[in-house]
Design a protein around this motif. Structure first.
Motif, PDB file in Angstrom:
ATOM      1  N   GLN A   1       0.831  -1.203   0.000  1.00 10.10           N
ATOM      2  CA  GLN A   1       0.000   0.000   0.000  1.00 10.10           C
ATOM      3  C   GLN A   1       0.867   1.255   0.000  1.00 10.10           C
ATOM      4  O   GLN A   1       2.008   1.250   0.457  1.00 10.10           O
ATOM      5  N   ALA A   2       0.324   2.328  -0.502  1.00  8.56           N
ATOM      6  CA  ALA A   2       1.042   3.607  -0.521  1.00  8.56           C
ATOM      7  C   ALA A   2       0.702   4.412   0.724  1.00  8.56           C
ATOM      8  O   ALA A   2      -0.464   4.539   1.099  1.00  8.56           O
ATOM      9  N   GLY A   3       1.723   4.951   1.356  1.00  4.76           N
ATOM     10  CA  GLY A   3       1.510   5.832   2.493  1.00  4.76           C
ATOM     11  C   GLY A   3       1.054   5.116   3.755  1.00  4.76           C
ATOM     12  O   GLY A   3       1.076   3.888   3.852  1.00  4.76           O
ATOM     13  N   PHE A   4       0.644   5.914   4.735  1.00  4.52           N
ATOM     14  CA  PHE A   4       0.224   5.416   6.045  1.00  4.52           C
ATOM     15  C   PHE A   4      -1.293   5.318   6.076  1.00  4.52           C
ATOM     16  O   PHE A   4      -1.992   6.275   5.749  1.00  4.52           O
ATOM     17  N   ASN A   5      -1.785   4.150   6.498  1.00  3.82           N
ATOM     18  CA  ASN A   5      -3.226   3.926   6.557  1.00  3.82           C
ATOM     19  C   ASN A   5      -3.654   3.788   8.013  1.00  3.82           C
ATOM     20  O   ASN A   5      -3.135   2.944   8.750  1.00  3.82           O
ATOM     21  N   PHE A   6      -4.614   4.601   8.442  1.00  2.03           N
ATOM     22  CA  PHE A   6      -5.027   4.599   9.841  1.00  2.03           C
ATOM     23  C   PHE A   6      -5.701   3.295  10.258  1.00  2.03           C
ATOM     24  O   PHE A   6      -5.716   2.954  11.438  1.00  2.03           O
ATOM     25  N   LYS A   7      -6.251   2.553   9.298  1.00  2.00           N
ATOM     26  CA  LYS A   7      -6.938   1.314   9.619  1.00  2.00           C
ATOM     27  C   LYS A   7      -6.035   0.093   9.620  1.00  2.00           C
ATOM     28  O   LYS A   7      -6.387  -0.939  10.202  1.00  2.00           O
ATOM     29  N   THR A   8      -4.873   0.185   8.969  1.00  2.00           N
ATOM     30  CA  THR A   8      -4.013  -1.002   8.852  1.00  2.00           C
ATOM     31  C   THR A   8      -2.602  -0.810   9.418  1.00  2.00           C
ATOM     32  O   THR A   8      -1.938  -1.795   9.738  1.00  2.00           O
ATOM     33  N   ASN A   9      -2.157   0.419   9.558  1.00  2.00           N
ATOM     34  CA  ASN A   9      -0.810   0.665  10.099  1.00  2.00           C
ATOM     35  C   ASN A   9      -0.849   0.921  11.597  1.00  2.00           C
ATOM     36  O   ASN A   9      -1.745   1.609  12.100  1.00  2.00           O
ATOM     37  N   TYR A  10       0.142   0.368  12.290  1.00  2.00           N
ATOM     38  CA  TYR A  10       0.338   0.678  13.697  1.00  2.00           C
ATOM     39  C   TYR A  10       1.221   1.920  13.818  1.00  2.00           C
ATOM     40  O   TYR A  10       2.037   2.201  12.932  1.00  2.00           O
ATOM     41  N   LEU A  11       1.085   2.644  14.905  1.00  2.00           N
ATOM     42  CA  LEU A  11       1.952   3.801  15.128  1.00  2.00           C
ATOM     43  C   LEU A  11       3.417   3.375  15.201  1.00  2.00           C
ATOM     44  O   LEU A  11       4.312   4.124  14.802  1.00  2.00           O
ATOM     45  N   CYS A  12       3.656   2.169  15.709  1.00  2.00           N
ATOM     46  CA  CYS A  12       5.033   1.663  15.824  1.00  2.00           C
ATOM     47  C   CYS A  12       5.676   1.420  14.457  1.00  2.00           C
ATOM     48  O   CYS A  12       6.908   1.341  14.369  1.00  2.00           O
ATOM     49  N   ASP A  13       4.865   1.269  13.412  1.00  2.00           N
ATOM     50  CA  ASP A  13       5.428   1.085  12.072  1.00  2.00           C
ATOM     51  C   ASP A  13       6.320   2.261  11.687  1.00  2.00           C
ATOM     52  O   ASP A  13       7.275   2.112  10.909  1.00  2.00           O
ATOM     53  N   LEU A  14       6.012   3.423  12.222  1.00  2.00           N
ATOM     54  CA  LEU A  14       6.765   4.630  11.888  1.00  2.00           C
ATOM     55  C   LEU A  14       8.143   4.649  12.539  1.00  2.00           C
ATOM     56  O   LEU A  14       9.001   5.451  12.160  1.00  2.00           O
ATOM     57  N   LEU A  15       8.378   3.761  13.508  1.00  2.00           N
ATOM     58  CA  LEU A  15       9.648   3.731  14.238  1.00  2.00           C
ATOM     59  C   LEU A  15      10.682   2.811  13.599  1.00  2.00           C
ATOM     60  O   LEU A  15      11.860   2.863  13.958  1.00  2.00           O
TER      61      LEU A  15
END
Length: 212
Positions: A44-58
């Motif tokens: 997927q492109a970009g950050f998705n609020f329904k499928t991405n965890y906040l920790c994914d950004l770390l």
């Protein structure tokens, strides 16, 4: 001297709110920088609020295999939030009229929870999450009880909701039941808990202000 110390505390106690606002700003920047990928939809492109965890950004790399340019902002956000809440837990016993040993336990547990959370971006993410979760739960429960005793009715009710959301996250994480809902529930929990912490901080400021 007492007047000076109280005035310093009253001014200093606003810092957690500032830190929480800075956390939100840095995380929004990180979300905008995230190139894409989630465990459900790796391409997927970009950050998705329904499928991405906040920790994914770390993470060092995004789930789609690219270098994670959001990582620096996400780590700054995490550090800012942790230090802000450490400061809040340090000052929080001053909110209550009657002092108790439980408040010292609350303060210590809250500080430990946020100090351990600083290591969330390490390779022992799951261990950090579980240990910090235990200390965080202890701190939350004591804070909620103390709010009830001191008749902070609204803060007590909102604290109960925060605790329920917090434990719901932990339950889903451990059991993997309805795991696909966890990313969204995680964000709802973050928003609600930060709002509650800000209200606690505001009540603390007003309490210290009345002492001058």
């Amino acid at each position: 001297m007492t007047f000076f110390n109280n005035k310093m505390q009253r001014n200093f106690v606003w810092l957690p709110i500032v830190g929480m606002l800075v956390f939100v700003v840095f995380y929004v920047i990180a979300i905008m920088q995230y190139s894409g990928g989630s465990y459900v939809y790796p391409n997927q492109a970009g950050f998705n609020f329904k499928t991405n965890y906040l920790c994914d950004l770390l993470n060092v790399q995004t789930i789609n295999g690219l270098q994670n340019t959001a990582r620096t902002y996400a780590r700054l956000a995490l550090a800012t939030l942790c230090f802000s809440l450490i400061l809040l837990w340090i000052y929080l016993p001053k909110l209550f009229t009657v002092k108790s040993k439980a408040q010292k336990i609350m303060r210590t547990a809250g500080i430990l929870a946020m100090t351990i959370t600083l290591f969330l971006a390490s390779d022992v993410h799951d261990i950090v999450l579980r240990i910090a979760g235990v200390f965080g739960t202890i701190a939350l429960i004591i804070a909620i009880v103390e709010l009830y005793i001191d008749r902070y009715t609204l803060l007590f009710v909102l604290g109960i909701i925060c605790l329920i959301l917090f434990l719901t996250n932990y339950y889903i994480y451990e059991t993997e039941l309805l795991l696909d809902t966890l990313p969204l529930i995680q964000k709802i929990t973050f928003i609600f808990c930060i709002f509650w912490f800000m209200l606690l901080n505001r009540a603390l400021y007003k309490k210290l202000h009345r002492r001058l």
